[in-house]
Design an enzyme around this catalytic site. Structure first.
Site, PDB file in Angstrom:
ATOM      1  N   ASP A 103      42.589 -64.930-135.961  1.00 46.18           N
ATOM      2  CA  ASP A 103      43.178 -63.622-135.751  1.00 46.18           C
ATOM      3  C   ASP A 103      44.196 -63.351-136.875  1.00 46.18           C
ATOM      4  OD1 ASP A 103      43.542 -61.332-133.572  1.00 46.18           O
ATOM      5  OD2 ASP A 103      45.564 -62.025-134.014  1.00 46.18           O
ATOM      6  N   TYR A 209      51.482 -55.566-136.728  1.00 48.13           N
ATOM      7  CA  TYR A 209      50.549 -54.447-136.898  1.00 48.13           C
ATOM      8  C   TYR A 209      51.213 -53.296-137.646  1.00 48.13           C
ATOM      9  CZ  TYR A 209      47.541 -56.885-133.622  1.00 48.13           C
ATOM     10  OH  TYR A 209      46.741 -57.823-133.024  1.00 48.13           O
ATOM     11  N   HIS A 276      36.732 -63.268-128.672  1.00 47.25           N
ATOM     12  CA  HIS A 276      37.705 -63.396-129.750  1.00 47.25           C
ATOM     13  C   HIS A 276      38.525 -64.681-129.685  1.00 47.25           C
ATOM     14  CE1 HIS A 276      40.438 -62.084-132.852  1.00 47.25           C
ATOM     15  NE2 HIS A 276      41.471 -62.274-132.051  1.00 47.25           N
TER      16      HIS A 276
END
Length: 295
Positions: A103, A209, A276
């Site tokens: 990730d 982010y 994921h």
């Protein structure tokens, strides 16, 4: 659970990192970088297996777990965790090392490998897209663009208020457990909630982010295409293993398309029936892929 010690290490980059360490420091070093919304615990099923033949270093990256949470979005631009990584390696006295990333940890691993081939000898990526492939897919693949809209949501300055309103437990259930093997995650829930409930923890994690330069247009939007998407891009020169869980609903298998042109020495292992968070959804398969490739 793997046997390891955790140590808080102050770095010249201005942060203190909580770092899990296992294995003999005389063995070849391997650094494990986790992603959102986790910590070194991402690798709880890998650490012991790797520590048999390696010196394993698994930090909580800045803003995560029990590491420092510097204030401000600018503290989380990708160059900062790359600098943390190299400073941590220097602090521990290790030379060239194998770097593993999942990730966001994988995003940092791609960048670190591209910029520091003299330090990073081998690269292992677990469900983390190459920066060029990812940005290109967000522009060119409608399914990946739709799947990436969570990034826009996380960048919303009011997102913390939303989490506060619904509560951390509901956020855990609706925004995390819902997208993975909830049964395997449930025993770990108290550990996650303890990490997330620290002052400033949610903002620090979301700032990764907000600090990213990745562009995420809305579905149907036609913004100007960045010129660099169609320009030459430097290759990753290290031997690279990419492990991809094929049921990842956030990062689709399109992330493997064209990767061999950017990574000449590439091995890809596809894992079916996992999403994921494959390091702990299918740990045996991840361990097998890593250990076979390292051997």
């Amino acid at each position: 659970m793997a046997d390891f010690e955790t140590r808080r290490i102050a770095l010249p980059t201005g942060v203190e990192l909580n770092v899990a360490l296992a294995g003999d420091p005389a063995n070849p070093p391997i650094v494990l970088l986790h992603g959102f919304p986790e910590s070194h615990r991402t690798w709880r099923h890998q650490i012991a297996a790797l520590a048999r033949d390696h010196y394993v270093i698994a930090p909580d990256q800045r803003g995560f777990g029990y590491s420092a949470r510097p204030e401000g979005v600018a503290s989380y631009t990708p160059d900062k965790p790359v600098a943390d990584l190299l400073a941590l390696a220097d602090h521990l006295g290790i030379g060239p090392f194998t770097l593993v990333g999942h990730d966001w940890g994988g995003a940092i691993a791609w960048m670190a490998a591209l910029q520091n081939p003299q330090r990073i000898a081998r690269l292992i990526i677990v469900n983390a897209p190459h920066p060029l492939v990812f940005q290109r897919s967000i522009f060119d693949d409608p399914a990946q663009r739709a799947a990436s809209q969570y990034i826009t949501a996380f960048r919303n300055p009011d997102f913390e208020q939303f989490v506060e309103r619904i509560g951390l437990e509901t956020f855990f259930d609706e925004s995390f457990a819902k997208y993975t093997d909830a049964a395997k995650l449930e025993p770990e829930k108290p550990a996650y909630l303890a990490e997330w409930s620290q002052p400033g923890a949610m903002t620090a994690m979301l700032n990764w982010y907000r600090a990213s330069a990745i562009l995420v247009p809305a579905p149907g939007e036609t913004p100007e295409r960045p010129a660099w998407l169609d320009a030459p891009f430097p290759p990753v020169t290290q031997p690279t293993l990419v492990i991809w869980a094929m049921q990842d609903t956030a990062l689709l298998p399109v992330q493997l398309d064209g990767l061999e042109a950017l990574v000449p020495d590439l091995t890809v292992v596809r894992i079916a029936g996992a999403g994921h968070f494959v390091p702990w959804e299918k740990p045996e398969l991840v361990n097998e892929a890593i250990l076979e490739w390292l051997a």
